[in-house]
Design an enzyme around this catalytic site. Structure first.
Site, short mmCIF file in Angstrom:
data_model
loop_
_atom_site.label_atom_id
_atom_site.label_comp_id
_atom_site.label_asym_id
_atom_site.label_seq_id
_atom_site.Cartn_x
_atom_site.Cartn_y
_atom_site.Cartn_z
N LEU A 76 98.88 7.75 -63.62
CA LEU A 76 99.31 8.31 -64.90
C LEU A 76 98.12 8.52 -65.84
CD1 LEU A 76 102.56 6.22 -65.48
CD2 LEU A 76 102.34 8.46 -64.42
N SER A 105 95.26 6.53 -66.69
CA SER A 105 94.76 5.51 -67.62
C SER A 105 93.27 5.73 -67.91
CB SER A 105 95.00 4.11 -67.07
OG SER A 105 94.45 3.96 -65.79
N SER A 106 92.50 6.19 -66.91
CA SER A 106 91.06 6.39 -67.14
C SER A 106 90.81 7.52 -68.13
CB SER A 106 90.32 6.64 -65.83
OG SER A 106 90.81 7.79 -65.19
N ASP A 111 93.78 16.14 -66.43
CA ASP A 111 94.16 14.87 -67.04
C ASP A 111 93.64 14.76 -68.47
OD1 ASP A 111 95.18 14.43 -64.57
OD2 ASP A 111 93.85 12.77 -64.03
N GLY A 133 96.44 2.09 -61.98
CA GLY A 133 96.52 2.54 -60.59
C GLY A 133 97.79 3.29 -60.25
N ASP A 156 95.65 23.10 -58.76
CA ASP A 156 94.59 23.26 -59.77
C ASP A 156 93.28 23.72 -59.13
OD1 ASP A 156 94.57 20.73 -58.54
OD2 ASP A 156 93.52 19.79 -60.21
N SER A 179 89.24 -6.15 -74.25
CA SER A 179 90.52 -5.55 -73.87
C SER A 179 91.57 -6.64 -73.74
CB SER A 179 90.37 -4.82 -72.53
OG SER A 179 91.64 -4.49 -72.01
N HIS A 188 98.75 20.13 -56.61
CA HIS A 188 97.74 20.54 -55.63
C HIS A 188 97.44 22.03 -55.71
CE1 HIS A 188 96.83 16.87 -53.39
NE2 HIS A 188 98.10 16.53 -53.58
N TYR A 234 93.04 14.46 -49.63
CA TYR A 234 92.79 15.44 -50.69
C TYR A 234 91.68 16.39 -50.24
CZ TYR A 234 91.45 17.19 -55.36
OH TYR A 234 91.16 17.98 -56.43
#
Length: 389
Positions: free
Chosen positions: A123, A125-126, A170, A120, A35, A66, A33, A220
């Site tokens: 980590l 994934s997107s 990310d 979800g 950045d 997929s 928190h 957030y």
């Protein structure tokens, strides 16, 4: 793994994949928190991620399949695209859209994605899907983007095409990650230092609380606003642009300018956490995992008590970790209110740690977490190739 994926590709498309690419997920080791407060973060790439197998076709279509999702798509090559509902293939389509709008010459591709990042879990994934797609297109069609340009393009896909207001950490971490190195990254200048992070006898345990992060977005935005309020108060006396422009000593001299007690706590976390990142980099450089672990615990305590973004699930994991002599340190990672915690655990004790934390957590929370072991891995690349390009 590569052989199994090749078999799956052949079964689905009736031919072999010409290329296989891999992009990891990431965890943030410390620096939470901050950045958006002009501070430093310290993410690393993990050894879970997204595989992309691909072969060009002559049909001028992009085929997306997929092994993780039932939804698949066949999309003609066109000059631009729009987001289609909430399906997973919006991420690669968004990347193709940006390549097309930037005038890059593409042709049809048959694509197969497979990810072993828990969906979800926080980590990334997107980001992993975006960056592996962008890297593959750049390689296959000689588009000429640098690695940093691919990072910025992937972030733009997330912000503009998908519609999620994420920062750049990310995408940066999964693109620039290096084996056994953490990245001390300034999210504003994008200057970074690869910090030696030889875990020695330890592994990175990732504990997914399996709690959906429903509160994360609203809280957030609330925290961002509270930090802005603190900054304005400090700017009465200090010539600063971000909270992280000052260190803890300066903050303590001027904190009386912040009248609201809650806002004061938020700012204290931000400034002290930024200092912790600097100390953590020194500890890793000195191969002092005990000190690094102490800083991890201090970070979690601050996120729990001052920033108030943890929650009983994440606290329970860290509470257990503190009782285990084979754990050097633990903390929540990511936005909070669920998602994952991380712990530095002796490799030889990981199985026992896993059993015990699952039992402890299940007893307190009522359902089980998922526990994974990871090393610090490389960023995006063609499989069997070095990460640097």
């Amino acid at each position: 793994m590569k052989g199994q994926l090749q078999e799956a590709f052949t079964e689905l498309y009736g031919k072999q994949a010409a290329d296989t690419f891999f992009c990891p997920g990431r965890v943030n080791l410390i620096g939470e928190h901050i950045d958006y407060n002009g501070g430093l973060v310290m993410p690393c790439a993990i050894t879970f991620g997204t595989y992309l197998l691909v072969t060009p076709n002559n049909d001028n279509v992009f085929r997306f399949k997929s092994l993780n999702f039932d939804e698949h798509a066949e999309v003609p090559l066109q000059s631009s695209y729009q987001k289609n509902g909430e399906t997973w293939y919006n991420y690669p389509i968004g990347v193709i859209d940006h390549f097309q709008k930037n005038g890059k010459q593409l042709q049809g591709l048959d694509m197969l994605f497979y990810g072993d990042i828990p969906i979800g879990s926080g980590l990334s994934s997107s980001a992993s899907i975006e960056v592996v797609t962008a890297f593959a297109l750049n390689q296959l069609f000689n588009a000429g983007y640098s690695r940093l340009e691919l990072v910025k393009l992937s972030q733009a896909v997330e912000n503009k095409f998908i519609g999620v207001s994420c920062g750049i950490m990310d995408q940066f971490a999964v693109a620039f990650g290096e084996e056994n190195k953490a990245l001390k990254l300034d999210c504003n200048s994008l200057d970074y230092e690869a910090v030696d992070s030889n875990l020695g006898d330890y592994v990175l345990a990732i504990i997914n609380t399996n709690k959906p992060r429903k509160l994360a977005e609203s809280k957030y935005n609330e925290r961002v606003q509270e930090c802005q309020t603190a900054l304005k108060a400090l700017q009465q006396q200090l010539d600063i642009t971000y909270l992280c422009d000052i260190d803890t000593e300066t903050f303590n001299k001027c904190k009386n300018l912040i009248e609201d007690e809650t806002v004061l706590k938020r700012a204290q976390h931000v400034v002290e956490e930024n200092d912790r990142v600097k100390l953590a980099a020194e500890a890793l450089n000195d191969n002092d995992l005990a000190e690094f672990g102490r800083l991890m615990y201090a970070s979690h305590d601050s996120l729990r008590d001052l920033y108030e973004v943890s929650g009983k699930e994440l606290d329970t994991v860290v509470e257990y970790a503190k009782t285990n002599p084979d754990v050097a340190g633990a903390r929540m990672t990511g936005a909070g209110f669920g998602g994952c915690a991380i712990a530095l655990v002796k490799g030889s004790a990981f199985e026992q740690f896993s059993k015990e934390v699952i039992a402890y957590y299940t007893n307190k929370i009522g359902y089980a977490p998922a526990v994974y072991s990871s090393l610090i891995g490389n960023g995006v690349g063609r499989l069997n190739e070095a990460v640097k390009s």
